[in-house]
Design an enzyme around this catalytic site. Structure first.
Site, mmCIF file in Angstrom:
data_model
loop_
_atom_site.group_PDB
_atom_site.id
_atom_site.type_symbol
_atom_site.label_atom_id
_atom_site.label_comp_id
_atom_site.label_asym_id
_atom_site.label_seq_id
_atom_site.Cartn_x
_atom_site.Cartn_y
_atom_site.Cartn_z
ATOM 1 C CB SER A 249 -0.900 0.009 1.236
ATOM 2 O OG SER A 249 -0.114 0.174 2.410
ATOM 3 N N GLY A 253 4.398 2.114 1.810
ATOM 4 C CA GLY A 253 5.508 2.662 1.044
ATOM 5 C C GLY A 253 6.082 3.920 1.656
ATOM 6 C CD GLU A 270 6.970 -1.592 -8.904
ATOM 7 O OE1 GLU A 270 5.930 -0.963 -9.187
ATOM 8 O OE2 GLU A 270 7.958 -1.640 -9.657
ATOM 9 C CB CYS A 304 -0.939 -2.871 -8.129
ATOM 10 S SG CYS A 304 0.205 -3.890 -9.055
#
Length: 516
Positions: A249, A253, A270, A304
């Site tokens: 998430s 991050g 990512e 994602c």
């Protein structure tokens, strides 16, 4: 499908789930350890029942993983890159032999349909093949020097022991994106998988272990199933890990970037996606319909790269909406292991609650639910975490469209042309994947121009989801800026060294400087 657990060396996990106990070891540091952390149950999201129990690692277990990775690193670094590639090739071959079993386990533990589970393992095989070729192509550059008799060149060296944190939605493939590329670069690694899908991670470790151990490099790939605290936080702060690659998430991050940045380490991130797909009035609507359907419903909206917003030109909005709603009503929801199922469950009961809460907020903000909008009942899977894929007709300014809800919620927004569509697409914090369906070369080139899509991935006449391994994968803005998999992503796992060689008896200085 329970026999799959036994076939992949996970019988202990299943027996513990049935009888109680400390759990199957989830820590590998050149050898399996008797992990000392709290056990975690892996649940089948189709039934809510426990598949197995895994003993998670604690801080001491994690330190053993790092010690094992560091111990083997000098020998692994010294092995010529093509020989490292040969061991990765053997790992890819082992995955080919176990593709059906591992794909079925991914389906069982994560909930994606069987075709996607097998496809995820195929992605691992593909990246192994890519990494084998890469092992002979870790190229540096040679450039002319301004000084006579001098040569300048760049070369790349292994970075060290790196950390890999992966998410539940791709429990095995994302590890391979990092691990196989990093391995041919000469790095060793520690993997912290999602605690929601530990069995898939242990199965992968069981597949690659015999190959690496027989070659005398058992500590190259290490695994530590564990909670964010203590294991995850230890990885972030650990100066022994010069690179931390993390998938998850945006909130996670930000934490990774802050802690790793504080110690001046590298973070490869990512993170979230809030992906839009534009359908222009000159689009092939049949093609666009298929692209939207897979992009929005595949993996139950838990990619994602899932399509979350469709920006419809006003001239085709009515027809396309009608056709899409009809297609949604035909989506077969159910046991993901059955071949006729198109959408399986969400990963957990919490994920279901999150989706339902988001839908309540969407209604409050003026969104219109066109289909779906609730739980789904699947006969024989009454304890599963099933929901209905949902289409929302949304005004352009709907606040919830700024957020990524990790569930099959699709917003339809009507636009008057390409400029408004691009502005809406870019007008969110995330910047991972984007797509346009059009028959116009001008529209396509405008979309791909510097003033077009601001995402890391921009597709024409193909959906937002389902990237190939040959291109670098990743996105901008709140998606984190990281790149994994293909192209020159290997450079993230190495350190660059600029070398100047003087083949003369003189010592001229650069820029014409005279000293002394």
């Amino acid at each position: 499908m329970q026999h799959i657990i036994d076939d992949l060396g996970l019988a202990t996990a299943r027996r513990v789930a049935e009888s109680g106990g400390p759990g199957q070891p989830g820590t590998y540091a050149g050898r399996w350890l008797h992990a000392r952390g709290q056990p975690v149950a892996s649940l089948d999201p189709s039934t809510g029942m426990a598949l197995g129990v895994v003993a998670q690692g604690d801080r001491a277990d994690y330190d053993e993983c790092v010690a094992a990775a560091q111990e083997v690193f000098p020998r692994w670094r010294a092995l010529p890159a093509p020989q490292r590639g040969e061991l990765v090739r053997l790992c890819g071959h082992a995955l080919r032999e176990r593709k059906d079993q591992l794909g079925a386990l991914v389906t069982l533990e994560m909930g994606k349909i069987l075709a996607e589970g097998r496809g995820e393992v195929q992605e691992m095989i593909d990246i192994a093949d890519f990494a084998v070729g890469l092992s002979r192509q870790l190229y540096g550059l040679t450039m002319p020097s301004e000084r006579p008799g001098h040569r300048i060149h760049e070369q790349w060296h292994p970075l060290g022991s790196i950390g890999i944190i992966t998410a539940f939605n791709f429990p095995v493939a994302v590890w391979s994106w990092n691990a196989f590329v990093a391995a041919v670069c000469g790095d060793t690694m520690i993997w912290k998988p999602s605690s929601l899908t530990p069995l898939s991670a242990i199965a992968v470790q069981n597949i690659v272990n015999p190959i690496m151990e027989e070659a005398g490099f058992g500590g190259v790939f290490n695994l530590c199933v564990g909670e964010a605290d203590p294991v995850g936080e230890a990885m972030l702060a650990d100066r022994r890990l010069p690179l931390l690659s993390a998938t998850g998430s945006v909130r996670m991050g930000r934490r990774v970037a802050a802690v790793v940045g504080q110690r001046l380490g590298r973070a490869l991130l990512e993170l979230g996606g809030n992906n839009a797909l534009i359908v222009m009035d000159d689009a092939n609507l049949d093609l666009a319909l298929r692209g939207v359907l897979f992009g929005a419903v595949g993996t139950a909206g838990q990619r994602c790269t899932t399509t979350r917003r469709v920006l419809l030109h006003e001239k085709v909005a009515g027809e396309f909406t009608e056709r899409l709603v009809e297609a949604y009503r035909q989506v077969r929801i159910g046991d993901p292991s059955k071949p006729d199922t198109l959408m399986g469950p969400l990963i957990s009961a919490q994920a279901v609650d999150t989706m339902l809460s988001a839908l309540a907020e969407i209604r409050d903000q003026g969104g219109e639910i066109l289909c779906g909008g609730g739980r789904a009942v699947v006969p024989g899977c009454e304890g599963g975490f099933f929901v209905q894929p949902t289409i929302v007709r949304a005004p352009a300014g709907l606040p919830m469209m700024q957020e990524e809800t990790f569930a099959p919620i699709l917003y339809l927004v009507e636009v008057d042309g390409l400029e408004q569509a691009i502005a809406l697409q870019n007008g969110v914090p995330q910047g991972l994947s984007s797509a346009i369906f059009t028959g116009s070369l001008r529209h396509a080139e405008r979309f791909l121009s510097p003033a077009g899509s601001d995402c890391g991935i921009a597709n024409v006449n193909i959906g937002t989801s389902g990237a190939e391994i040959g291109g670098a994968f990743g996105g901008e803005k709140d998606t984190g800026g990281g790149r994994e998999s293909g192209s020159d992503s290997w450079k993230a796992y190495m350190r660059r060294q600029t070398c100047t060689v003087n083949a003369t008896d003189d010592l001229p200085l650069a820029q014409g400087i005279r000293f002394g």
